[in-house]
Design an enzyme around this catalytic site. Structure first.
Site, PDB file in Angstrom:
ATOM      1  N   GLY A 184       0.837  -1.191   0.000  1.00 13.04           N
ATOM      2  CA  GLY A 184       0.000   0.000   0.000  1.00 13.04           C
ATOM      3  C   GLY A 184       0.870   1.238   0.000  1.00 13.04           C
ATOM      4  O   GLY A 184       1.959   1.227   0.566  1.00 13.04           O
ATOM      5  N   GLN A 219       3.378   9.906   0.470  1.00  8.57           N
ATOM      6  CA  GLN A 219       4.654   9.197   0.639  1.00  8.57           C
ATOM      7  C   GLN A 219       5.610   9.439  -0.537  1.00  8.57           C
ATOM      8  O   GLN A 219       6.798   9.175  -0.431  1.00  8.57           O
ATOM      9  CB  GLN A 219       4.419   7.690   0.819  1.00  8.57           C
ATOM     10  CG  GLN A 219       3.731   7.362   2.148  1.00  8.57           C
ATOM     11  CD  GLN A 219       3.509   5.874   2.299  1.00  8.57           C
ATOM     12  OE1 GLN A 219       2.504   5.337   1.865  1.00  8.57           O
ATOM     13  NE2 GLN A 219       4.467   5.185   2.894  1.00  8.57           N
ATOM     14  N   CYS A 247       5.876  -0.032   7.081  1.00  9.54           N
ATOM     15  CA  CYS A 247       5.535   1.105   6.240  1.00  9.54           C
ATOM     16  C   CYS A 247       6.761   1.465   5.416  1.00  9.54           C
ATOM     17  O   CYS A 247       7.874   1.483   5.938  1.00  9.54           O
ATOM     18  CB  CYS A 247       5.135   2.282   7.135  1.00  9.54           C
ATOM     19  SG  CYS A 247       4.713   3.757   6.201  1.00  9.54           S
ATOM     20  N   LEU A 248       6.538   1.745   4.135  1.00 12.20           N
ATOM     21  CA  LEU A 248       7.667   2.081   3.261  1.00 12.20           C
ATOM     22  C   LEU A 248       8.345   3.370   3.705  1.00 12.20           C
ATOM     23  O   LEU A 248       9.493   3.621   3.358  1.00 12.20           O
ATOM     24  CB  LEU A 248       7.197   2.189   1.805  1.00 12.20           C
ATOM     25  CG  LEU A 248       6.674   0.868   1.214  1.00 12.20           C
ATOM     26  CD1 LEU A 248       6.095   1.097  -0.175  1.00 12.20           C
ATOM     27  CD2 LEU A 248       7.766  -0.187   1.176  1.00 12.20           C
ATOM     28  N   HIS A 303      -4.489   1.938   7.616  1.00  9.64           N
ATOM     29  CA  HIS A 303      -3.097   2.414   7.692  1.00  9.64           C
ATOM     30  C   HIS A 303      -2.885   3.532   6.660  1.00  9.64           C
ATOM     31  O   HIS A 303      -2.304   4.575   6.973  1.00  9.64           O
ATOM     32  CB  HIS A 303      -2.166   1.219   7.418  1.00  9.64           C
ATOM     33  CG  HIS A 303      -0.710   1.549   7.271  1.00  9.64           C
ATOM     34  ND1 HIS A 303       0.255   1.088   8.135  1.00  9.64           N
ATOM     35  CD2 HIS A 303      -0.047   2.287   6.334  1.00  9.64           C
ATOM     36  CE1 HIS A 303       1.445   1.549   7.743  1.00  9.64           C
ATOM     37  NE2 HIS A 303       1.290   2.270   6.650  1.00  9.64           N
ATOM     38  N   GLU A 304      -3.373   3.314   5.436  1.00 10.14           N
ATOM     39  CA  GLU A 304      -3.172   4.312   4.381  1.00 10.14           C
ATOM     40  C   GLU A 304      -3.989   5.577   4.644  1.00 10.14           C
ATOM     41  O   GLU A 304      -3.546   6.691   4.356  1.00 10.14           O
ATOM     42  CB  GLU A 304      -3.526   3.735   3.002  1.00 10.14           C
ATOM     43  CG  GLU A 304      -2.746   2.488   2.596  1.00 10.14           C
ATOM     44  CD  GLU A 304      -1.236   2.648   2.687  1.00 10.14           C
ATOM     45  OE1 GLU A 304      -0.734   3.769   2.527  1.00 10.14           O
ATOM     46  OE2 GLU A 304      -0.562   1.635   2.948  1.00 10.14           O
ATOM     47  N   HIS A 310      -2.135   7.964   6.683  1.00 13.09           N
ATOM     48  CA  HIS A 310      -1.161   8.786   5.949  1.00 13.09           C
ATOM     49  C   HIS A 310      -1.807  10.071   5.421  1.00 13.09           C
ATOM     50  O   HIS A 310      -1.175  11.120   5.381  1.00 13.09           O
ATOM     51  CB  HIS A 310      -0.603   8.012   4.742  1.00 13.09           C
ATOM     52  CG  HIS A 310       0.511   7.063   5.087  1.00 13.09           C
ATOM     53  ND1 HIS A 310       1.687   7.484   5.637  1.00 13.09           N
ATOM     54  CD2 HIS A 310       0.630   5.714   4.934  1.00 13.09           C
ATOM     55  CE1 HIS A 310       2.493   6.434   5.813  1.00 13.09           C
ATOM     56  NE2 HIS A 310       1.869   5.348   5.396  1.00 13.09           N
TER      57      HIS A 310
HETATM   58 NI    NI Z   1       2.613   3.369   5.424  1.00 11.53          NI
END
Ligand code: NI
Length: 189
Positions: free
Chosen positions: A64, A69, A112-113, A154-155, A158
């Site tokens: 995701g 990001q 998370c990236l 989670h997204e 962000h």
């Molecule tokens: Ni993330």
């Protein structure tokens, strides 16, 4: 979001070749704290951004990715929860809203990236409803549970400038941020 133990790079398929890999911001970059604004029209520019986000996510690899990001403060999320060896199942969420979150919650080991190499259990509602515009700008509603519910929530965080580490204890969060800063210092030497 990054799946624990996911090693499949992906992203090398010819149909993705017109897209571009974008740089993924990592904590504590202040841009990750920005609140994203709604997309006005799902046009070709927005679709090109979503294509880039998808390729960037596959390459990372992750499951995701929110637009912020890659430094774009728009309410856009791409996801693909297909397992290793399964056909790709890209999902695009424009202006997503979450409702009807279940009282029942579940724990999932999240990564998370933008917080590379750290995985911690986070508790979130097990089920929720997601309303959004798809890749073509059409309104859609999805009943989410399991990994899908975890990942979309989670997204969504962000989009509000929230990272999964904000949902951990202060001690854990500070320990992670300290280690990230240390690694960034070492990498810069
Ligand atoms: Ni993330």
């Amino acid at each position: 979001m990054r799946a624990f133990g996911s090693l499949d790079g992906g992203g090398a398929e010819p149909y993705l070749s017109a897209m571009a890999i974008r740089e993924i911001l990592t904590a504590p970059d202040p841009r990750l704290r920005e609140k994203s604004r709604p997309v006005e029209t799902v046009d070709d520019g927005v679709r090109a951004l979503m294509d880039d986000m998808l390729e960037t996510m596959y390459k990372a690899p992750g499951i995701g990715l929110a637009a912020i990001q890659v430094g774009v403060p728009l309410r856009i999320v791409v996801m693909d929860l297909a397992g290793e060896g399964e056909d790709k199942k890209p999902m695009f969420f424009v202006n997503p809203t979450v409702s009807d979150q279940s009282e029942e919650s579940s724990l999932y080991e999240e990564g998370c990236l933008s917080v590379p190499e750290f995985f911690e259990e986070v508790e979130r509602p097990s089920r929720c409803r997601v309303s959004f515009l798809d890749y073509h700008g059409r309104p859609q509603v999805l009943e989410a549970e399991g990994l899908l519910a975890t990942c979309i929530q989670h997204e969504m965080d962000h989009l509000e400038g929230v990272l999964f580490i904000d949902r951990l204890s202060r001690l854990k969060r500070e320990r992670i941020l300290k280690r990230i800063k240390k690694e960034q210092r070492l990498a810069a030497e």
